[in-house]
Design a protein around this motif. Structure first.
Motif, PDB file in Angstrom:
ATOM      1  N   LYS A 152       0.773  -1.135  -0.207  1.00 26.74           N
ATOM      2  CA  LYS A 152      -0.510  -0.472  -0.168  1.00 26.74           C
ATOM      3  C   LYS A 152       1.066   1.198  -0.266  1.00 26.74           C
ATOM      4  CE  LYS A 152      -1.306  -0.385   5.411  1.00 26.74           C
ATOM      5  NZ  LYS A 152      -0.069  -1.573   5.067  1.00 26.74           N
ATOM      6  N   ASN A 153       2.340   0.868   0.266  1.00 18.51           N
ATOM      7  CA  ASN A 153       2.975   1.929  -0.130  1.00 18.51           C
ATOM      8  C   ASN A 153       4.230   2.027  -0.989  1.00 18.51           C
ATOM      9  OD1 ASN A 153       4.501   1.587   2.322  1.00 18.51           O
ATOM     10  ND2 ASN A 153       2.773   2.189   3.504  1.00 18.51           N
ATOM     11  N   SER A 154       5.233   2.729  -0.725  1.00 16.63           N
ATOM     12  CA  SER A 154       5.771   2.067  -1.524  1.00 16.63           C
ATOM     13  C   SER A 154       7.315   1.809  -0.374  1.00 16.63           C
ATOM     14  CB  SER A 154       7.164   3.584  -1.698  1.00 16.63           C
ATOM     15  OG  SER A 154       7.792   4.600  -0.896  1.00 16.63           O
ATOM     16  N   PHE A 155       7.150   2.001   0.106  1.00 14.79           N
ATOM     17  CA  PHE A 155       8.339   0.756   1.731  1.00 14.79           C
ATOM     18  C   PHE A 155       8.102  -0.165   1.558  1.00 14.79           C
ATOM     19  CE2 PHE A 155       8.468  -0.738   6.395  1.00 14.79           C
ATOM     20  CZ  PHE A 155      10.092  -0.351   6.391  1.00 14.79           C
ATOM     21  N   GLU A 156       6.350  -0.531   1.735  1.00 15.42           N
ATOM     22  CA  GLU A 156       5.927  -2.198   1.664  1.00 15.42           C
ATOM     23  C   GLU A 156       6.515  -2.107  -0.372  1.00 15.42           C
ATOM     24  OE1 GLU A 156       1.663  -2.303   2.411  1.00 15.42           O
ATOM     25  OE2 GLU A 156       2.004  -1.505   4.612  1.00 15.42           O
ATOM     26  N   MET A 157       6.594  -1.882  -0.706  1.00 16.82           N
ATOM     27  CA  MET A 157       6.631  -2.623  -2.227  1.00 16.82           C
ATOM     28  C   MET A 157       8.173  -2.760  -2.239  1.00 16.82           C
ATOM     29  SD  MET A 157       8.443  -1.170  -5.737  1.00 16.82           S
ATOM     30  CE  MET A 157       8.208   0.096  -4.938  1.00 16.82           C
ATOM     31  N   LEU A 158       8.627  -2.140  -1.740  1.00 14.87           N
ATOM     32  CA  LEU A 158      10.341  -2.344  -1.599  1.00 14.87           C
ATOM     33  C   LEU A 158      11.133  -3.274  -1.487  1.00 14.87           C
ATOM     34  CD1 LEU A 158      11.709   2.101  -2.096  1.00 14.87           C
ATOM     35  CD2 LEU A 158      11.860  -0.079  -3.896  1.00 14.87           C
ATOM     36  N   ASN A 159      10.434  -3.062  -0.293  1.00 13.99           N
ATOM     37  CA  ASN A 159      10.191  -5.043   0.938  1.00 13.99           C
ATOM     38  C   ASN A 159      10.374  -6.240   0.340  1.00 13.99           C
ATOM     39  OD1 ASN A 159      11.658  -3.754   3.102  1.00 13.99           O
ATOM     40  ND2 ASN A 159       9.181  -3.457   4.224  1.00 13.99           N
ATOM     41  N   LEU A 160       8.451  -5.892  -0.543  1.00 17.88           N
ATOM     42  CA  LEU A 160       8.654  -6.831  -1.622  1.00 17.88           C
ATOM     43  C   LEU A 160       9.289  -7.341  -2.464  1.00 17.88           C
ATOM     44  CD1 LEU A 160       6.649  -9.574  -1.783  1.00 17.88           C
ATOM     45  CD2 LEU A 160       5.061  -7.672  -2.901  1.00 17.88           C
ATOM     46  N   ALA A 161       9.941  -6.293  -3.388  1.00 20.15           N
ATOM     47  CA  ALA A 161      10.744  -6.443  -4.535  1.00 20.15           C
ATOM     48  C   ALA A 161      12.235  -6.670  -3.856  1.00 20.15           C
ATOM     49  CB  ALA A 161      10.674  -4.961  -4.882  1.00 20.15           C
ATOM     50  N   ILE A 162      12.356  -6.883  -3.189  1.00 23.26           N
ATOM     51  CA  ILE A 162      13.534  -6.795  -2.785  1.00 23.26           C
ATOM     52  C   ILE A 162      13.476  -8.753  -1.616  1.00 23.26           C
ATOM     53  CG2 ILE A 162      15.116  -7.414  -0.436  1.00 23.26           C
ATOM     54  CD1 ILE A 162      14.985  -4.062  -0.001  1.00 23.26           C
ATOM     55  N   GLU A 163      12.612  -8.870  -0.957  1.00 24.57           N
ATOM     56  CA  GLU A 163      12.120 -10.118  -0.961  1.00 24.57           C
ATOM     57  C   GLU A 163      11.994 -10.854  -2.287  1.00 24.57           C
ATOM     58  OE1 GLU A 163       8.275 -13.292   0.505  1.00 24.57           O
ATOM     59  OE2 GLU A 163       8.718 -10.957   1.269  1.00 24.57           O
ATOM     60  N   LYS A 164      12.114 -10.492  -3.188  1.00 27.11           N
ATOM     61  CA  LYS A 164      11.443 -11.705  -4.601  1.00 27.11           C
ATOM     62  C   LYS A 164      12.581 -10.762  -5.829  1.00 27.11           C
ATOM     63  CE  LYS A 164       6.739 -12.944  -3.692  1.00 27.11           C
ATOM     64  NZ  LYS A 164       6.578 -14.301  -3.463  1.00 27.11           N
ATOM     65  N   LYS A 165      13.062 -10.726  -5.097  1.00 26.37           N
ATOM     66  CA  LYS A 165      14.296 -10.344  -6.753  1.00 26.37           C
ATOM     67  C   LYS A 165      14.129  -9.815  -7.880  1.00 26.37           C
ATOM     68  CE  LYS A 165      17.599 -13.130  -4.540  1.00 26.37           C
ATOM     69  NZ  LYS A 165      18.903 -14.102  -3.718  1.00 26.37           N
ATOM     70  N   TYR A 166      12.970  -8.580  -7.654  1.00 28.37           N
ATOM     71  CA  TYR A 166      12.180  -8.803  -8.642  1.00 28.37           C
ATOM     72  C   TYR A 166      12.197  -6.974  -9.411  1.00 28.37           C
ATOM     73  CZ  TYR A 166       8.842 -11.927  -8.434  1.00 28.37           C
ATOM     74  OH  TYR A 166       7.613 -13.555  -9.106  1.00 28.37           O
ATOM     75  N   SER A 167      12.281  -7.002 -10.623  1.00 23.54           N
ATOM     76  CA  SER A 167      12.335  -5.461 -11.038  1.00 23.54           C
ATOM     77  C   SER A 167      10.835  -4.717 -10.375  1.00 23.54           C
ATOM     78  CB  SER A 167      12.467  -4.910 -12.823  1.00 23.54           C
ATOM     79  OG  SER A 167      11.510  -5.696 -13.152  1.00 23.54           O
ATOM     80  N   LEU A 168      10.854  -3.674 -11.108  1.00 21.81           N
ATOM     81  CA  LEU A 168       9.981  -2.792 -10.484  1.00 21.81           C
ATOM     82  C   LEU A 168       8.670  -3.278 -11.627  1.00 21.81           C
ATOM     83  CD1 LEU A 168       8.232  -0.575  -8.083  1.00 21.81           C
ATOM     84  CD2 LEU A 168       8.780   1.124 -10.243  1.00 21.81           C
ATOM     85  N   GLY A 169       8.733  -3.445 -12.813  1.00 13.49           N
ATOM     86  CA  GLY A 169       8.185  -4.053 -13.926  1.00 13.49           C
ATOM     87  C   GLY A 169       7.640  -5.112 -13.351  1.00 13.49           C
ATOM     88  N   LYS A 170       8.221  -6.437 -12.961  1.00 12.18           N
ATOM     89  CA  LYS A 170       8.055  -7.652 -12.753  1.00 12.18           C
ATOM     90  C   LYS A 170       7.158  -7.727 -11.819  1.00 12.18           C
ATOM     91  CE  LYS A 170       8.573 -12.157 -12.419  1.00 12.18           C
ATOM     92  NZ  LYS A 170       7.346 -12.875 -13.065  1.00 12.18           N
TER      93      LYS A 170
END
Length: 535
Positions: A229-247
């Motif tokens: 619901k915010n960029s903080f949570e999004m970035l944590n999820l991206a690090i966890e998944k090792k995903y690019s923003l588009g993915k």
């Protein structure tokens, strides 16, 4: 809040110029069509005289789009912009009016009355093409177009029977809330999945039900829960998944809509192709039918070798203006995130594809990266200039586009949020002062500058600028500062450059030219009639 990239951020596909006043009007009209079971012969639409709809519904084709929805025309129907004549031919009487509505709590508030159906409906356009129907007669409802709905009005003394029937048939995940008045009660059932025909038919057969209304989705139904619901949570999820923003954006959308990723990619490609088409059509002078501005995108394109900023920045600027030309001429565009900002992301993606030779699969991921930034804004702010000024429309489009450039450069999700943040910071406090209610001046050049600026902001971050104000804070500051703007500077054409002497003079000249053209056509028609009579 369940916000979808395809539903609310990069979409809908619409006729220009405005998502708030054109696309939303169309969506509300479509839902009214369903609620009235295609049985409308007389309808009255009233806007709040203090709001922005009253000032813009004619100039931004709100009336035309509303009627297209009422008569259920597809968005790409050749008669879409001719809906007034089509409605008249079908015997539909309509009146658009405005008055002071004391209870209006939003600039895009409207009252809709259908006398033959004994229906009074309260609806709102809430930004970026998103809508809300919040009252039917005296009953509170919540219809956004992304679910199946059954609305049931029944005798209060039959409440137990209705609840038992619902429990035995309905698979609605929503908690049932019953509203009561002196004699009648009311229930709204919502479901992302279609209700069983047997259940609906059973309801319609019961004599203690006084009214039943149904709607089906006009957007993709939302099934899942947002992954962040915010960029903080999004970035944590991206690090966890090792995903690019588009993915990450692709995963979010597939999970929320319960649609496989291949289908999601195909839907995004449709939007990208509409964006590209809006640029290519807007670069042809013959397609331009703007009200105030003269076509200039192709002229700038031809003169590019002689101009100081020749290259990526200039091309992204005039391509954004081309898409806006298509929007202002009533052509098909993709809201990104709104109609008035449709040129920014379209131009940046087009430039990445054709100038940097980035293939379409990667361009689609860039679009999803932009979409993630828009999601975070939509969850915590608004896309409505009527609420918070131009910074949440063209300003946010620039922020989203900067993230798309970072994605194209194989940058990290963190870098994308930083580029988006500084792009948004650079538009903080932007007013919405469109001249004469048209999304032309200053919208065209603001789109141009925002598209060019997206590349600069991305390069600043890639080059080493350390941004100290994060995206979440930037979005919050943008929203709060926007709400501080007076109504005159929020899409009402009552302040800023809209009330300058130059603007007033231009509007008078355009009106004079229009009246002259009308008189000329009338004379021509009379001559044709006389020639026919003589013949």
């Amino acid at each position: 809040m369940k916000i979808s990239i395809l539903n609310e951020v990069l979409g809908p596909i619409l006729h220009g110029p405005s998502s708030s006043h054109t696309a939303a009007s169309y969506s509300i009209g479509r839902l009214i069509h369903m609620l009235c079971e295609n049985e409308i012969k007389e309808i009255f639409i009233t806007f709040d005289s203090k709001g922005s709809f009253d000032k813009t519904y004619k100039s931004q084709n709100g009336d035309v789009a509303f009627l297209s929805g009422i008569i259920n025309l597809a968005v790409d129907d050749p008669d879409f912009l001719n809906s007034k004549n089509v409605a008249s031919e079908e015997g539909i009487s309509y009146i658009f009016d405005s008055k002071n509505i004391p209870e209006a709590d939003h600039p895009n508030y409207m009252l809709i009355n259908i006398p033959a159906k004994k229906l009074t409906i309260v609806a709102k356009s809430i930004g970026g093409g998103m809508i809300l129907i919040e009252k039917i007669n005296n009953w509170k409802v919540k219809i956004k177009g992304n679910n199946y709905n059954i609305l049931i009005e029944f005798l209060t003394n039959s409440k137990e029977k209705i609840l038992n029937l619902i429990q035995s048939f309905s698979n609605s995940p929503e908690k049932i809330h019953v509203q009561d008045d002196e004699r009648y009660s009311f229930i709204q059932l919502k479901n992302p999945n279609r209700f069983k025909d047997e259940f609906v038919n059973k309801l319609k057969s019961l004599d203690f039900i006084s009214n039943i209304w149904t709607t089906h989705p006009i957007l993709f139904p939302t099934h899942g829960t947002p992954l962040f619901k915010n960029s903080f949570e999004m970035l944590n999820l991206a690090i966890e998944k090792k995903y690019s923003l588009g993915k990450l954006g692709l995963m979010y959308e597939s999970d929320l809509l319960n649609i496989d990723e291949k289908s999601i990619l195909e839907e995004m490609e449709k939007r990208v192709l509409v964006m590209f088409s809006s640029i290519e059509k807007g670069l042809e002078k013959k397609n331009s039918h703007m009200k105030l501005l003269k076509h200039s995108a192709s002229t700038i394109q031809k003169k590019e070798p002689q101009l100081f900023s020749s290259g990526i920045n200039l091309r992204s600027a005039y391509r954004a203006m081309a898409a806006m030309d298509t929007a202002s001429s009533g052509g098909l565009i993709c809201a990104a995130p709104t109609g008035a900002s449709c040129g920014v992301i379209a131009s940046v993606l087009y430039t990445l594809h054709y100038d940097f030779k980035i293939n379409m699969n990667e361009i689609i991921k860039c679009a999803f990266a932009a979409g993630v930034i828009g999601l975070i804004n939509g969850m915590n702010s608004t896309f409505a200039a009527e609420i918070a000024g131009c910074q949440v429309e063209i300003g946010m489009a620039g922020a989203m586009a900067a993230a798309a450039v970072i994605e194209a450069a194989k940058g990290s999700p963190a870098a994308a949020t930083e580029a988006a943040a500084i792009a948004l910071q650079n538009t903080m406090g932007s007013v919405c002062d469109l001249v004469a209610g048209f999304c032309e001046i200053p919208c065209h050049t603001r789109n141009a500058v925002a598209a060019s600026n997206a590349f600069i902001c991305a390069d600043l971050i890639i080059g080493g600028y350390a941004n100290p104000i994060n995206l979440d804070d930037s979005i919050q500051a943008s929203f709060e500062s926007g709400k501080m703007l007076p109504p005159q500077l929020r899409c009402t054409s009552l302040g800023g450059i809209a009330i300058t002497e130059s603007a007033k003079k231009l509007v008078q000249e355009v009106k004079a030219d229009y009246n002259k053209a009308i008189k000329k056509n009338i004379s021509r028609i009379k001559k044709i009639k006389n020639d026919i009579i003589k013949y």
